[in-house]
Design an enzyme around this catalytic site. Structure first.
Site, short mmCIF file in Angstrom:
data_model
loop_
_atom_site.label_atom_id
_atom_site.label_comp_id
_atom_site.label_asym_id
_atom_site.label_seq_id
_atom_site.Cartn_x
_atom_site.Cartn_y
_atom_site.Cartn_z
N ASP A 21 52.48 40.84 43.13
CA ASP A 21 53.02 40.21 41.82
C ASP A 21 53.85 38.88 41.89
O ASP A 21 54.26 38.67 43.06
CB ASP A 21 53.85 41.27 41.31
CG ASP A 21 54.12 40.94 39.90
OD1 ASP A 21 53.33 40.08 39.25
OD2 ASP A 21 54.89 41.81 39.06
N HIS A 33 47.35 32.10 41.95
CA HIS A 33 46.15 33.19 42.64
C HIS A 33 45.68 32.72 44.05
O HIS A 33 45.45 33.20 44.86
CB HIS A 33 45.22 33.50 41.58
CG HIS A 33 45.76 34.23 40.42
ND1 HIS A 33 46.52 35.37 40.65
CD2 HIS A 33 45.55 34.08 39.14
CE1 HIS A 33 46.95 35.47 39.32
NE2 HIS A 33 46.47 34.80 38.55
N ARG A 69 43.72 39.53 29.80
CA ARG A 69 44.29 38.01 30.18
C ARG A 69 43.55 37.07 29.61
O ARG A 69 42.24 37.30 29.24
CB ARG A 69 44.56 37.87 31.90
CG ARG A 69 45.63 38.85 32.24
CD ARG A 69 45.84 38.40 33.80
NE ARG A 69 47.13 39.24 34.07
CZ ARG A 69 48.01 38.64 35.14
NH1 ARG A 69 47.90 37.80 35.67
NH2 ARG A 69 48.98 39.54 35.50
N LEU A 106 41.42 47.27 61.31
CA LEU A 106 42.18 47.49 59.78
C LEU A 106 41.25 47.79 58.69
O LEU A 106 40.36 47.31 58.62
CB LEU A 106 43.04 46.28 59.80
CG LEU A 106 43.55 46.08 58.08
CD1 LEU A 106 44.80 47.28 58.12
CD2 LEU A 106 44.11 44.78 57.84
N ARG A 138 58.04 48.61 38.91
CA ARG A 138 57.07 49.21 38.16
C ARG A 138 55.81 49.68 39.25
O ARG A 138 55.52 49.21 39.85
CB ARG A 138 56.19 48.51 37.12
CG ARG A 138 57.05 48.23 35.75
CD ARG A 138 56.39 47.49 34.70
NE ARG A 138 56.03 46.31 35.09
CZ ARG A 138 56.66 45.35 34.92
NH1 ARG A 138 57.95 45.24 34.56
NH2 ARG A 138 56.36 43.77 35.33
C1 FPP Z 1 49.95 39.37 39.89
O1 FPP Z 1 50.58 38.04 39.67
C2 FPP Z 1 48.49 39.15 40.72
C3 FPP Z 1 47.39 39.44 40.10
C4 FPP Z 1 47.08 39.78 38.92
C5 FPP Z 1 46.22 38.86 40.88
C6 FPP Z 1 46.28 38.87 42.37
C7 FPP Z 1 45.10 38.38 42.92
C8 FPP Z 1 45.05 37.61 43.99
C9 FPP Z 1 46.24 37.24 44.87
C10 FPP Z 1 43.70 37.01 44.19
C11 FPP Z 1 42.44 37.78 44.18
C12 FPP Z 1 42.46 38.37 45.68
C13 FPP Z 1 41.35 38.96 45.96
C14 FPP Z 1 41.11 39.44 47.23
C15 FPP Z 1 39.82 38.75 45.40
P1 FPP Z 1 50.75 37.68 38.20
O2 FPP Z 1 49.52 36.85 37.84
O3 FPP Z 1 50.79 38.90 37.24
O4 FPP Z 1 51.94 36.92 38.18
P2 FPP Z 1 53.28 36.55 37.13
O5 FPP Z 1 53.70 38.19 36.97
O6 FPP Z 1 54.14 35.76 37.64
O7 FPP Z 1 52.55 36.02 36.00
#
Ligand code: FPP
Length: 245
Positions: free
Chosen positions: A22, A39, A73, A133, A192
């Site tokens: 997150d 991301h 989103r 892994l 959460r």
């Molecule tokens: C949460 O941060 C993160 C996500 C919903 C996406 C996580 C995805 C990646 C790290 C890239 C994809 C990975 C692969 C392996 C394809 P948020 O966007 O909710 O952050 P915020 O709460 O600060 O808005």
């Protein structure tokens, strides 16, 4: 002079770690960047944590990359995340394979584009004999959706009510054959569960890190493992019972 950190107690390394990555969006916004840059930084960080898992002896890692709720989103963010998945598969697969990582997908694969499905299946096939892994990529994953999927499959297979046990349910989940997560880490200070591994995490320890995912480095990961090593896991028993077992 800096001293090496104390070695982690080998017998207390979690076999399976789940991570809710997150804070990518906030990481980017705090730097005046678009959310997708967060991301991308998140993917970079993933590499570091995968290497750390190999180094520390964690055998299964499950990452929450895209939830069934993330479709809601803004369209450009959804498109970007789908693109990142394709890109990661194209760009990182050879290296992951070389590192001995076995890639698995958990979630509703059929809900993704046919070209992505093909790439995922090819990656899973290529790496299936790797043993350093197991990396479960939860993409288009939701814990409730997974349980519904399992129930539907059981009914379709004619499993009768008296045949339904925990073992049987385990066999119908996307994580079939893998140990339950011992430790679930969530970054960005949020407390959460967010529909992540609902069934499997019944006895998982939770750890909340106060940094955004792109900043959750090897030292932070080690801290989580150290705290896990000091926890008493009772699985519903008493401390005295655990001490005498
Ligand atoms: C949460 O941060 C993160 C996500 C919903 C996406 C996580 C995805 C990646 C790290 C890239 C994809 C990975 C692969 C392996 C394809 P948020 O966007 O909710 O952050 P915020 O709460 O600060 O808005």
């Amino acid at each position: 002079m800096a001293t090496d950190p104390k070695p982690l107690p080998l017998e207390r390394i979690p076999q399976h770690v789940g991570i809710i990555m997150d804070g990518n969006g906030r990481w980017a916004i705090s730097r005046g960047l678009p959310r997708l840059a967060g991301h991308r930084a998140g993917v970079e960080n993933l590499r570091r944590i995968i290497s750390a898992c190999v180094e520390f002896g964690v055998k299964h890692l499950t990452i929450y990359a895209f939830s069934t709720e993330n479709w809601g989103r803004p369209p450009e963010e959804v498109k970007g995340l789908l693109f990142i998945l394709d890109e990661v598969l194209d760009r990182e697969l050879a290296e992951l394979h070389k590192e001995g990582v076995q890639l698995r997908h958990i979630g509703w694969l059929e809900g993704l584009a046919p070209s992505t499905q093909k790439k995922v299946l090819q990656a899973v096939e290529l790496t299936r004999h790797n043993t350093r892994l197991v990396l479960n990529v939860a993409f288009n994953y939701g814990g409730r959706a997974e349980i519904i999927h399992a129930i539907r499959q059981m009914l379709a297979d004619g499993v009768t009510p008296d045949q339904v046990t925990e073992d049987v349910v385990n066999r119908y989940l996307y994580t079939a054959g893998q140990p339950d997560p011992d430790l679930i880490i969530r970054t960005a200070g949020e407390l959460r569960v967010s529909n992540f591994l609902l069934w499997q995490a019944a006895y998982a320890e939770y750890y909340a890190a106060d940094v955004f995912w792109p900043d959750f480095d090897k030292a932070q990961f080690r801290r989580a493992l150290e705290q896990f090593a000091g926890r008493e896991r009772r699985f519903g028993l008493t401390s005295a019972q655990i001490a005498s077992s």
